[in-house]
Scaffold this motif. Sequence first.
Motif, short mmCIF file in Angstrom:
data_model
loop_
_atom_site.label_atom_id
_atom_site.label_comp_id
_atom_site.label_asym_id
_atom_site.label_seq_id
_atom_site.Cartn_x
_atom_site.Cartn_y
_atom_site.Cartn_z
N THR A 37 0.84 -1.19 0.00
CA THR A 37 0.00 0.00 0.00
C THR A 37 0.88 1.25 0.00
O THR A 37 1.84 1.35 0.76
CB THR A 37 -0.91 0.03 1.23
N ALA A 38 0.51 2.21 -0.86
CA ALA A 38 1.27 3.47 -0.93
C ALA A 38 1.03 4.29 0.33
O ALA A 38 -0.11 4.38 0.81
CB ALA A 38 0.88 4.25 -2.16
N ASP A 39 2.11 4.88 0.84
CA ASP A 39 1.99 5.76 2.01
C ASP A 39 2.59 7.14 1.75
O ASP A 39 2.61 7.98 2.65
CB ASP A 39 2.65 5.12 3.22
N SER A 40 3.10 7.37 0.54
CA SER A 40 3.76 8.64 0.22
C SER A 40 3.37 9.07 -1.19
O SER A 40 2.73 8.32 -1.94
CB SER A 40 5.28 8.52 0.34
N CYS A 41 3.80 10.27 -1.54
CA CYS A 41 3.47 10.84 -2.84
C CYS A 41 4.71 11.49 -3.44
O CYS A 41 5.39 12.28 -2.77
CB CYS A 41 2.35 11.88 -2.71
N ARG A 42 4.99 11.13 -4.69
CA ARG A 42 6.08 11.78 -5.40
C ARG A 42 5.49 12.87 -6.29
O ARG A 42 4.63 12.61 -7.14
CB ARG A 42 6.84 10.78 -6.26
N ILE A 43 5.97 14.10 -6.11
CA ILE A 43 5.50 15.26 -6.86
C ILE A 43 6.66 15.74 -7.73
O ILE A 43 7.71 16.09 -7.20
CB ILE A 43 5.03 16.37 -5.92
N TYR A 44 6.48 15.77 -9.04
CA TYR A 44 7.59 16.16 -9.90
C TYR A 44 7.07 16.81 -11.18
O TYR A 44 5.91 16.60 -11.60
CB TYR A 44 8.48 14.96 -10.24
N GLY A 45 7.93 17.60 -11.81
CA GLY A 45 7.59 18.29 -13.05
C GLY A 45 8.16 19.71 -13.05
O GLY A 45 8.92 20.11 -12.16
N SER A 46 7.76 20.47 -14.05
CA SER A 46 8.24 21.85 -14.21
C SER A 46 7.05 22.80 -14.29
O SER A 46 5.99 22.45 -14.82
CB SER A 46 9.10 21.99 -15.48
N LEU A 47 7.26 24.01 -13.77
CA LEU A 47 6.23 25.04 -13.78
C LEU A 47 6.81 26.33 -14.33
O LEU A 47 7.97 26.65 -14.10
CB LEU A 47 5.71 25.30 -12.36
N ASP A 48 6.00 27.09 -15.06
CA ASP A 48 6.38 28.42 -15.53
C ASP A 48 5.81 29.45 -14.58
O ASP A 48 4.59 29.52 -14.38
CB ASP A 48 5.86 28.65 -16.95
N LEU A 49 6.70 30.26 -13.99
CA LEU A 49 6.30 31.24 -12.99
C LEU A 49 6.69 32.64 -13.43
O LEU A 49 7.47 32.82 -14.37
CB LEU A 49 6.97 30.93 -11.65
N ASN A 50 6.14 33.62 -12.74
CA ASN A 50 6.59 34.99 -12.91
C ASN A 50 7.96 35.15 -12.26
O ASN A 50 8.22 34.60 -11.19
CB ASN A 50 5.60 35.97 -12.28
N LYS A 51 8.84 35.91 -12.90
CA LYS A 51 10.19 36.09 -12.36
C LYS A 51 10.18 37.19 -11.31
O LYS A 51 10.76 38.27 -11.46
CB LYS A 51 11.16 36.43 -13.50
N VAL A 52 9.50 36.90 -10.21
CA VAL A 52 9.42 37.82 -9.08
C VAL A 52 9.50 36.98 -7.81
O VAL A 52 9.46 35.75 -7.84
CB VAL A 52 8.12 38.65 -9.10
N GLN A 53 9.61 37.66 -6.69
CA GLN A 53 9.65 36.97 -5.41
C GLN A 53 8.36 36.18 -5.22
O GLN A 53 7.26 36.65 -5.54
CB GLN A 53 9.82 37.99 -4.29
N GLY A 54 8.48 34.97 -4.68
CA GLY A 54 7.30 34.14 -4.53
C GLY A 54 7.45 33.12 -3.41
O GLY A 54 8.48 33.03 -2.73
N ASP A 55 6.37 32.35 -3.23
CA ASP A 55 6.30 31.35 -2.17
C ASP A 55 5.69 30.09 -2.76
O ASP A 55 4.56 30.09 -3.24
CB ASP A 55 5.44 31.88 -1.02
N PHE A 56 6.49 29.03 -2.73
CA PHE A 56 6.03 27.72 -3.22
C PHE A 56 5.79 26.86 -1.98
O PHE A 56 6.69 26.68 -1.16
CB PHE A 56 7.11 27.10 -4.11
N HIS A 57 4.57 26.33 -1.83
CA HIS A 57 4.28 25.61 -0.60
C HIS A 57 3.44 24.37 -0.84
O HIS A 57 2.63 24.29 -1.77
CB HIS A 57 3.61 26.52 0.44
N ILE A 58 3.66 23.39 0.02
CA ILE A 58 2.90 22.13 0.02
C ILE A 58 2.21 22.03 1.36
O ILE A 58 2.87 22.00 2.42
CB ILE A 58 3.84 20.92 -0.20
#
Length: 375
Positions: free
Chosen positions: A185-206
């Motif tokens: 049974t799975a107990d974890s999650c793999r999150i992967y890939g690429s995102l296009d963002l604005n080139k400014v200060q930011g906050d990436f959160h899970i």
Amino acid sequence: MNGFEKHSLDEDNFGAKGGVVSAFDAFPKSKPEYVTRTAGGGKWTVAMIFISLILMGSEVARWWRGQETHNFAVEKGISHDMQINLDVVVNMLCADLHINVQDASGDRILASAKLHRDPTTWSQWVDKAGVHKLGHDAHGRVNTGEGWTSLANNEEGFGEEHVHDIVSLGRKRAKWSKTPRFWGTADSCRIYGSLDLNKVQGDFHITARGHGYMEYGQHLDHKQFNFSHVISELSYGAFYPSLVNPLDRTVNVASANFHKFQYYLSVVPTVYSVGSSTIQTNQYAVTEQSKEIDEHSAIPGIFVKYDIEPILLAVHESRDSFIVFLIKLINVVSGVLVAGHWGYTLSEWFVEVIGKRRRTSGGEGVLGTKGGYDA
């Protein structure tokens, strides 16, 4: 007569032969019968060969590495977009996680819909060789375990590869590795890939489902919170899997259900170049804060706050031409030979002087003895 005239010791036998040009020979040769081989000369020869090999090896290594120059400048031009590359495993189910990006311009990106999320097991990732945990040195600075350390300033570097290795590996096709199969049974999650963002200060959160953004509906049971995570890739700009970043292959384990991980990143645009080959990417410096929180005071999760520095770092590698490299090798060997010759000459002179002193330091001779004569 003493018979010397029979041995043909003629001055002509020691003159230059072979024409007029031979008379200008700057490297006169001695006949084998006039050359004496000594144990001291053999030792000095072996020592010179050994030293020459060491210095030549060092010169070859220096030439192969090349010379790196680092220049800082204000970034020219205006760019609005920036790519973020993420590969992280969180010890929670994929359905219980939400990933979002919010930047200084006010935009919010629902990254959950744009990234890949694969179920997996925690044990497949934490036991892998090479995974390290962020630590701190005696001065409180984060030691990522990746990169070189400057001996002069003891500052953390951004990678062990040389520039020509970075540029060469950067040309290869970038692709994400497949999530390994698992049993049970799975107990974890793999999150992967690429995102296009604005080139400014930011906050990436899970964060967890129902926490952080109220519109996601029912709250997840607090007992199911576990934000222990493994970061396999976190980079900005074009995706180059070969580049080593400070947070790559980092594991952090939550000590409680309500635990908050914060990473503060300073992103610096960087250009690597070797000759006419160039790749553009970004480096970053990171500080980390991890603590257990009260369920009423803050939101648990993984928060990556990043800021874009308005400077450009240009790293260029240059290397001497092959002719210059050969000249340096010849200079190394010549210097060792000259130094060895002087060392051998001085050592032979020293041995000769010591030998003469020992031979003349005996008792008084016959002429100095007066005891056997009457007055």
